[in-house]
Design an enzyme around this catalytic site. Structure first.
Site, short mmCIF file in Angstrom:
data_model
loop_
_atom_site.label_atom_id
_atom_site.label_comp_id
_atom_site.label_asym_id
_atom_site.label_seq_id
_atom_site.Cartn_x
_atom_site.Cartn_y
_atom_site.Cartn_z
N ARG A 1 0.80 -1.22 0.00
CA ARG A 1 0.00 0.00 0.00
C ARG A 1 0.83 1.27 0.00
O ARG A 1 0.58 2.19 -0.76
CB ARG A 1 -0.94 0.05 1.22
CG ARG A 1 -2.19 -0.77 1.05
CD ARG A 1 -2.66 -1.26 2.40
NE ARG A 1 -1.76 -2.30 2.83
CZ ARG A 1 -1.89 -3.59 2.49
NH1 ARG A 1 -2.92 -3.97 1.78
NH2 ARG A 1 -1.01 -4.49 2.87
N THR A 2 1.80 1.33 0.91
CA THR A 2 2.49 2.61 1.10
C THR A 2 3.24 3.01 -0.17
O THR A 2 3.09 4.13 -0.68
CB THR A 2 3.44 2.54 2.31
OG1 THR A 2 2.68 2.11 3.44
CG2 THR A 2 4.05 3.90 2.61
N LYS B 1 26.14 -3.76 -1.30
CA LYS B 1 27.61 -3.69 -1.41
C LYS B 1 28.21 -2.99 -0.20
O LYS B 1 29.42 -2.72 -0.17
CB LYS B 1 27.99 -2.91 -2.68
CG LYS B 1 27.45 -3.49 -3.96
CD LYS B 1 27.92 -2.61 -5.12
CE LYS B 1 27.20 -2.95 -6.42
NZ LYS B 1 27.45 -1.92 -7.44
N ARG C 1 11.43 3.90 3.36
CA ARG C 1 11.06 2.90 4.38
C ARG C 1 12.30 2.10 4.71
O ARG C 1 12.99 1.61 3.80
CB ARG C 1 9.95 1.98 3.87
CG ARG C 1 9.72 0.81 4.83
CD ARG C 1 8.47 0.02 4.51
NE ARG C 1 7.27 0.77 4.87
CZ ARG C 1 6.05 0.24 4.84
NH1 ARG C 1 5.87 -1.01 4.46
NH2 ARG C 1 5.00 0.98 5.18
N HIS D 1 5.18 5.95 11.37
CA HIS D 1 4.67 5.82 10.00
C HIS D 1 3.67 6.96 9.82
O HIS D 1 2.47 6.75 9.76
CB HIS D 1 3.99 4.46 9.87
CG HIS D 1 3.66 4.04 8.47
ND1 HIS D 1 3.70 4.90 7.38
CD2 HIS D 1 3.26 2.84 7.98
CE1 HIS D 1 3.35 4.23 6.30
NE2 HIS D 1 3.08 2.99 6.62
C1 NCD Z 1 1.83 -1.25 8.15
C2 NCD Z 1 3.32 -1.00 8.23
O1 NCD Z 1 4.07 -1.27 7.29
O2 NCD Z 1 3.71 -0.48 9.26
N1 NCD Z 1 1.36 -1.39 6.85
C3 NCD Z 1 1.11 -0.27 6.11
O3 NCD Z 1 1.98 0.54 5.85
N2 NCD Z 1 -0.13 -0.07 5.70
C4 NCD Z 1 1.34 -2.25 9.11
C5 NCD Z 1 1.92 -3.63 9.09
O4 NCD Z 1 2.87 -3.96 8.38
O5 NCD Z 1 1.37 -4.46 9.82
#
Ligand code: NCD
Length: 311
Positions: A57-58, A87, A108, A136
């Protein structure tokens, strides 16, 4: 909103969110209008998505948001194995280089604090898309958008959060944001993954109150407005035994839905993993798929704000 980088929801004021809400709601409507001109807005911009942890999703909703605004995207989806990190390149060096290739970086990374560190070395705005079990913030923004949309307000609400309160970065960011409003918190988690003490301290410092429980059934007579369920995050546990001792205990199912108030909505950042029975999906109070869709509007709004473009 005056932010070069978005690292934590602690940076976001009530006024910032009100503005983001207005823009996201406008974009949501505008996208439905044939002939809209949204794809002119970021036509000269490039976004880099740099993901060292899995995501559906993100990453894709950020990329969708950028494309819908006419921008372009460069991406590393498995940065641990497919970028120069493999590397031995440091995150600092990678960020320095990428900030010469893009106008905004979405990062991320598995390490808490990595987004803050990256922001120091980036010549362009950097957005935290999850730093380990830290924060997040953009997920919290779309969660808040979803709550305000369905409830019409963020004040006077009773909000329950359940699951992996210790490791869930979406919970950490959402609590910090919600604590700006008149909210009563209810936390439901097994003893070993209760909400971190500093998060509870923050709630108290802001003059809000919370209850802690270990059973979802305890919520049924509390008049809850929102139940935010989360996944027990196997990848953050030190051992399989520690994970198994808490996994699969607290499930949102039809029996629970029958007992919750008729206007108690269910949110989840997704992915779910044995924590919401799919039979709940047909309940009109199950908002998690709409919530994920809202990520596109909210991330579009955020990109426009960060580039200083008003609509
Ligand atoms: C979450 C995350 O990556 O923190 N997912 C997301 O970004 N929608 C929650 C999760 O991984 O459980």
């Amino acid at each position: 909103m005056n932010m070069d980088h978005l690292v934590s929801t602690a940076q976001i004021t009530k006024e910032d969110f009100a503005e983001l809400y207005r823009i996201a709601a406008y974009l949501e409507e505008e996208l439905k209008r044939p002939g809209h001109q949204l794809s002119q807005l970021l036509a000269d911009k490039i976004m880099a998505t740099l993901f060292y942890e899995p995501s559906t999703r993100t990453r894709l909703s950020f990329e969708s948001a950028m494309h819908r605004l006419g921008g372009r995207v460069i991406s590393t989806e498995n940065a641990l194995s497919s970028s120069s990190a493999f590397k031995g390149e440091t995150l600092e060096d990678t960020i320095r280089i990428i900030s010469g290739y893009a106008d905004v970086i979405v990062l991320r990374h598995p390490t808490v604090g990595s987004a803050e560190a990256a922001a120091k070395y980036s010549a362009v705005p950097t957005i935290n898309a999850g730093d380990g079990a830290g924060e997040h913030p953009t997920q919290a923004l779309l969660d808040l958008y979803t709550i305000q949309k369905v409830k019409g307000t963020l004040d006077g609400l009773r909000i329950a959060m359940a699951g992996d309160l210790m490791f869930s970065r979406t919970i950490h960011s959402l609590v910090k944001l919600l604590a700006n409003y008149d909210v009563q918190f209810y936390f439901v988690a097994p003893e070993s993954i209760r909400a971190p003490r500093d998060l509870l301290d923050l709630i108290e410092k802001k003059g809000k109150s919370f209850e802690e429980h270990d059973d979802l059934q305890n919520l049924v007579d509390k008049g809850i407005d929102i139940l935010y369920q989360t996944r027990i995050q196997k990848e953050r546990f030190v051992s399989e035994d520690a994970f198994q001792s808490v996994f699969g205990k607290q499930i949102v199912d039809k029996a629970l839905m029958d007992k919750l108030p008729s206007e108690c909505y269910i949110l989840h950042p997704l992915p779910r993993y044995g924590d919401i029975d799919p039979a709940v999906d047909e309940d009109r109070r199950a908002l998690y798929f709409q919530q994920a869709q809202n990520g596109v509007y909210v991330r579009m709004a955020l990109l426009l704000k960060m580039f200083g473009i008003s609509v």
